[in-house]
Design an enzyme around this catalytic site. Structure first.
Site, short mmCIF file in Angstrom:
data_model
loop_
_atom_site.label_atom_id
_atom_site.label_comp_id
_atom_site.label_asym_id
_atom_site.label_seq_id
_atom_site.Cartn_x
_atom_site.Cartn_y
_atom_site.Cartn_z
N ASP A 113 -9.02 6.66 2.68
CA ASP A 113 -7.79 7.28 2.96
C ASP A 113 -7.17 8.50 2.28
OD1 ASP A 113 -7.12 5.00 1.73
OD2 ASP A 113 -5.01 5.37 2.14
N ASP A 114 -6.68 9.29 2.75
CA ASP A 114 -5.90 10.33 1.97
C ASP A 114 -6.87 11.15 0.74
OD1 ASP A 114 -3.77 9.79 3.28
OD2 ASP A 114 -2.81 8.58 1.60
N LYS A 138 -0.38 2.86 -4.23
CA LYS A 138 -0.72 4.04 -4.54
C LYS A 138 -0.62 4.57 -6.10
CE LYS A 138 -2.21 5.15 -0.37
NZ LYS A 138 -1.95 3.84 0.54
N TRP A 157 -3.26 -1.96 9.91
CA TRP A 157 -2.50 -1.53 8.86
C TRP A 157 -1.12 -1.10 9.59
CZ3 TRP A 157 -4.09 0.02 3.56
CH2 TRP A 157 -3.19 0.76 2.80
N ASP A 158 -0.15 -1.73 9.50
CA ASP A 158 1.13 -1.26 10.14
C ASP A 158 2.12 -0.54 9.17
OD1 ASP A 158 3.39 -1.34 11.72
OD2 ASP A 158 3.16 -3.03 12.67
N ASN A 159 2.23 0.59 9.52
CA ASN A 159 3.25 1.32 8.41
C ASN A 159 4.56 1.36 8.80
OD1 ASN A 159 1.62 2.34 6.29
ND2 ASN A 159 0.74 4.17 7.71
N GLY A 184 0.84 -1.09 0.08
CA GLY A 184 -0.12 -0.02 0.10
C GLY A 184 0.84 1.20 -0.05
N ASP A 230 7.99 5.23 2.19
CA ASP A 230 7.77 6.20 0.91
C ASP A 230 7.70 7.62 1.58
OD1 ASP A 230 5.53 6.09 2.70
OD2 ASP A 230 4.16 5.26 1.10
#
Length: 353
Positions: A116-117, A40, A214-216, A9, A221
């Site tokens: 999101d976003d 994305k 959802w582990d960033n 993602g 990025d």
């Protein structure tokens, strides 16, 4: 064992089919049971979602879906129908129906609808998004539906970028959605440093269900993170959190081979519980992915890669490049590309995706 998976993602260039398949296959043996394709940069899943993928891209996704199922891994896609909830009229519904029916041809186990976003300051945000999800649920043949809320973390950076979140947005969204629908959550921050049982219990109450993490990490990025390689073992994710989450997805780094190192340590953390040692876990994972000699070399350079980063290496960058260019290994080639600036992502590139 908590359900683990990979969520592709990130912003930037998506992985190649070969890298994606190899990563999925290698981590399946460590307990990673789902893979969500949601880069994305795939515009046909985001701003151009109403348009069809090129036939070659569609066939690639079908092959990857089959590869996942052959390894016993759930395959899913993350669709971001850009700001569709702001005007969910007949035209938007027809376009979304076509897209969902096409996605079903890929062989989906999981479907994520990601808000999101995107702008999120409208007062009826939860109600508007719930109407979209109710429509999706009546069409998709995926056996699991996941939603990424517009505000998927406590982090106030989202309010700064996308507008102030409506009061009780999460509580309202949780009440409006069927209990079978999962909700993504990244933690107290977009890139959470840790997850505590107290935090997860509070979020569970807000969402009306356990959060789907959802582990960033180790994602790298964006202009701030892309000059760094996130290689260290997972910390701040105690095995005890497994009782408080629906599943745990890892958003990997731009470098597919190197991403496998921290991913393996998360599986070990859950498996070993209180006996987990992050330093030892790193070395075991690094040796599995890199071999003993290269693992030791990377361990010695990890401060340069993860802490200093490209912008602070100075003359040392050339020496590191010479060292890793002489090593015939896919991970070494990723390090060389990183040193050459191949993986840098600018703010303009992020905004275009």
């Amino acid at each position: 064992m908590t359900e683990l998976g990979i969520i592709e993602g990130f912003y930037g260039t998506p992985w190649s089919e070969a890298a994606r398949t190899e990563t999925m296959s290698s981590l399946a043996g460590a307990g990673y049971g789902f893979y969500l394709y949601a880069p994305k940069a795939d515009a046909f899943l985001r701003r151009r979602w109403r348009e069809e993928h090129a036939p070659a891209e569609a066939e690639m996704l079908r092959r990857f879906s089959a590869a996942c199922r052959a390894r016993g891994v759930r395959f899913g896609v993350g669709l971001s129908p850009y700001e569709i909830y702001r005007d969910f009229d007949a035209s938007a519904k027809a376009a979304l129906k076509r897209k969902l029916e096409w996605l079903d041809t890929l062989g989906l186990d999981d479907l994520a609808i990601c808000f999101d976003d995107m702008k999120g300051s409208q007062p009826d945000l939860a109600e508007a998004q719930a109407r979209v999800i109710d429509f999706v649920g009546g069409i998709t043949r995926a056996t699991r539906l996941i939603v990424c809320p517009s505000y998927y973390t406590d982090d106030p950076i989202l309010d700064l970028l996308f507008g102030q979140r409506p009061p009780r947005y999460l509580e309202d969204l949780g009440k409006l959605l069927d209990k079978s629908i999962e909700l993504f959550w990244t933690g107290e921050e977009v890139c959470a440093r840790e997850f505590s049982p107290g935090h997860l219990a509070r979020v569970t109450e807000q969402l009306g269900r356990k959060p789907f993490i959802w582990d960033n990490y180790p994602v790298n990025d964006g202009p701030r993170m892309s000059p760094h390689l996130h290689l260290r073992a997972f910390t701040g994710r105690p095995a005890s959190m497994g009782a408080h989450v629906a599943a745990h997805g890892v958003n990997p780094a731009l470098q597919p081979v190197l991403s496998r190192i921290p991913a393996l340590t998360l599986a070990e953390s859950y498996a070993k519980g209180e006996d987990y040692e992050y330093g030892q876990a790193f070395m075991r994972a690094a040796e599995t992915v890199l071999g003993k000699e290269l693992a030791k070399r990377v361990q010695l350079d990890i401060i340069a890669f993860q802490d200093a980063g490209l912008d602070k290496l100075g003359p040392r960058a050339a020496k590191l490049r010479e060292r890793y260019a002489a090593i015939d290994h896919a991970a070494a080639r990723e390090i060389v590309q990183w040193l050459d600036g191949h993986w840098r992502i600018t703010q303009a590139e992020m905004e275009a995706q």
